[in-house]
Design an enzyme around this catalytic site. Sequence first.
Site, PDB file in Angstrom:
ATOM      1  CB  CYS A   1      -7.886  -2.292  -4.744  1.00 28.69           C
ATOM      2  SG  CYS A   1      -6.328  -1.566  -5.254  1.00 28.69           S
TER       3      CYS A   1
ATOM      4  CG  HIS B   1      -1.833   1.150   1.359  1.00 23.27           C
ATOM      5  ND1 HIS B   1      -3.122   1.114   0.894  1.00 23.27           N
ATOM      6  CD2 HIS B   1      -1.658   2.397   1.885  1.00 23.27           C
ATOM      7  CE1 HIS B   1      -3.701   2.286   1.120  1.00 23.27           C
ATOM      8  NE2 HIS B   1      -2.823   3.085   1.737  1.00 23.27           N
ATOM      9  CD  GLU B   2       1.700   3.649   3.743  1.00 25.12           C
ATOM     10  OE1 GLU B   2       1.812   4.678   3.065  1.00 25.12           O
ATOM     11  OE2 GLU B   2       0.744   3.476   4.538  1.00 25.12           O
TER      12      GLU B   2
ATOM     13  CB  CYS C   1      -4.353   0.298  -8.672  1.00 27.05           C
ATOM     14  SG  CYS C   1      -5.503   1.204  -7.626  1.00 27.05           S
TER      15      CYS C   1
ATOM     16  CG  HIS D   1       0.142   6.180  -0.653  1.00 29.22           C
ATOM     17  ND1 HIS D   1      -0.961   6.483  -1.405  1.00 29.22           N
ATOM     18  CD2 HIS D   1      -0.329   5.767   0.567  1.00 29.22           C
ATOM     19  CE1 HIS D   1      -2.062   6.278  -0.687  1.00 29.22           C
ATOM     20  NE2 HIS D   1      -1.704   5.824   0.519  1.00 29.22           N
TER      21      HIS D   1
ATOM     22  CB  CYS E   1      -7.975  -3.248  -8.292  1.00 29.01           C
ATOM     23  SG  CYS E   1      -7.937  -1.476  -8.566  1.00 29.01           S
TER      24      CYS E   1
ATOM     25  CG  HIS F   1      -6.394   5.919   0.065  1.00 29.56           C
ATOM     26  ND1 HIS F   1      -6.638   6.694   1.166  1.00 29.56           N
ATOM     27  CD2 HIS F   1      -5.228   5.272   0.308  1.00 29.56           C
ATOM     28  CE1 HIS F   1      -5.666   6.515   2.044  1.00 29.56           C
ATOM     29  NE2 HIS F   1      -4.798   5.655   1.542  1.00 29.56           N
ATOM     30  CB  CYS F   2      -8.170   1.894  -4.945  1.00 31.41           C
ATOM     31  SG  CYS F   2      -9.149   1.062  -6.190  1.00 31.41           S
TER      32      CYS F   2
END
Lengths: 452, 181
Positions: free
Chosen positions: B144, B128-129, B166, B132, B163, B138-139
């Site tokens: 996702c 996740h990070e 993304c 970024h 996903c 954010h999705c």
Amino acid sequence: MSETEIKILIVDDEKIVRESLAEWFSEDGYSVDSAENAIGALNQLNKSRYDIYLLDIKMPGMDGMELHRRIREIDKDAVVIMITAYAAVDTAVKALKEGAFDYITKPFDPDNLSHLIRNAVKQRRLQIENIGLKGSLEALTEPPLIIGASEHMAEVKDLINTVAKTTTTVMIRGESGTGKELVAQAIHAGSDRKFFPIVTVNCGALSETLLESELFGHEKGAFTGALYRRKGKLEIASGGTLFLDEVGTISAKTQVDLLRAIETKEFCRLGGNQIIKSDFRIICATNTHLEDFVKKGDFREDLYYRLQVYTIYLKPLRERPEDIPELVSYFVDRYRKKMNKPIGGVDPRALEMLMNYAWPGNIRELENAIERAMVVTRSKTLTVQDFNIHQGIEKISYNTDLSLENVEKEHILRVLEKTGWNISAAAKLLGIDRVTIYKKLDKFVIKRPKNG
Amino acid sequence: MANLNLVCLSFQEFHLLPLITASLSEILASPIINQQVKIPLGKYFNEEREQYNAAAILTDYERREIEGKTILITSVDLYIPIFTYVFGLAKLNGQVGIVSARRLNNKFYGLPDDGELLKQRLIKEIVHESGHLLNLRHCNNFKCVMSSSNSADDLDIKGIQYCSRCLNLLTRIDLKKQQGL
């Protein structure tokens, strides 16, 4: 509405709060602006509108509470979230009482803030959806167009405007085809009930039992064929208006039930015991002389007075020929669009003929005559030949074998047919009063045809 | 994606590192370079909160000369001034991000230790990070890995992968970089 369309304004004197929140909201895809004080926020508001505002309560100069009030003056639907330190929760609660959506204490719990913003966005979307739906509903509930520039129609429009905002029962009287239902719709559309339904019941078209079932509804098995429970029109009209057309034809039994329902706003479905409460407004219409029915005992006096609170009388078209040109141009325009036929209007001779005709079927007949003329015409304007109406004084020839009595009977019948069985109009044409015409009808055993 | 540096900073769950590295390499389709640094964290400690300031750690670390994107993993509890805690922190299109195992561990919530769950949560938070750092926001797709998660439960619900939307965005970002835009 996607996240990017939601605009958030953060107002806080601490730079780190502004920056961190702005970054956090941008990561979630919101469009974010920030201001370090109330003045800056109000300047931003001059340039743009925001969906959600996060306001710090404690700021130098104008504080968050005052800023909240100012924002609310500009946008009364603004979703405002107050930011506070633990010590200032009392002030935050005060802000809630003044209409703020919620408050959050510093430092924020990310999970709480996330839920708070999600709820605020949901609230804002509902607001926007609500405004949109109200707009489309307003368009749907626009009052119908009542055409006519005569003094009489101006009075009618005045009467409609006066009574519309009240919940008073209205009786609309007038010959068939004079636009009684249109007036009922205009009253409904001008009332606070306009977002609820206007339910029409044509009392003359239904038998006694059918009308009862139609008005009050029925429980499953109430009578043969009652396979399901069915809501009555009185129940469906709750919050709105019930329009009873041809109210003079209601049977004695139904009159009693209806009177009770109107007075108590309570009734039971046929075959049921459960008391149903309904908040309806009654508008009724009749083309008959109800007073005669009351005298004869065919219409209950108490119901008559209950319905006859505020009366709007619609004159027949022949008594207000000055409305005919405007009506003609309205109908020509309507059918030009409907039929996609480039017809400019009616030529002066045809218009004169239309203005001199008696129109026993009133506006309905005029509309049909125009529609027919629009279909058959081969020119760009409607001419006398396009209309199929009898004009001037008809030449009547009678068989010389007939007795004087038979000629009288024949003549009364002809006049009644011409006036659409309107006794008052026929009496006027014949130069006798209404009582005499009733006597003649009895004498010659003339009965109104059922489909008349 | 180019190399990702995975730097341990007061990270105690060393036994999970090989498994995490292998998974990350597969998900991010890039080599993972493991490092361990010893930076005294005392100056980032807030006594009142008993937490470490994640934003300050990142700011200082960004001053170092580093090649490629870097994720710091730690076992200390992290905060930023406006939030009571963070699982991780990374700026959009930044160079360095940080992830804490502290609140991803069941023990923090008084529950029995669960190594497998901790590993899964750590991988999700690192991916996740990293997203970024690669400029992903954010999705809205809750499956996702880029969907926002502020609780361990949120983390468990979402998937471990980006996903398709993304992934498409990542490809576009990559192409723009190659074209020097």
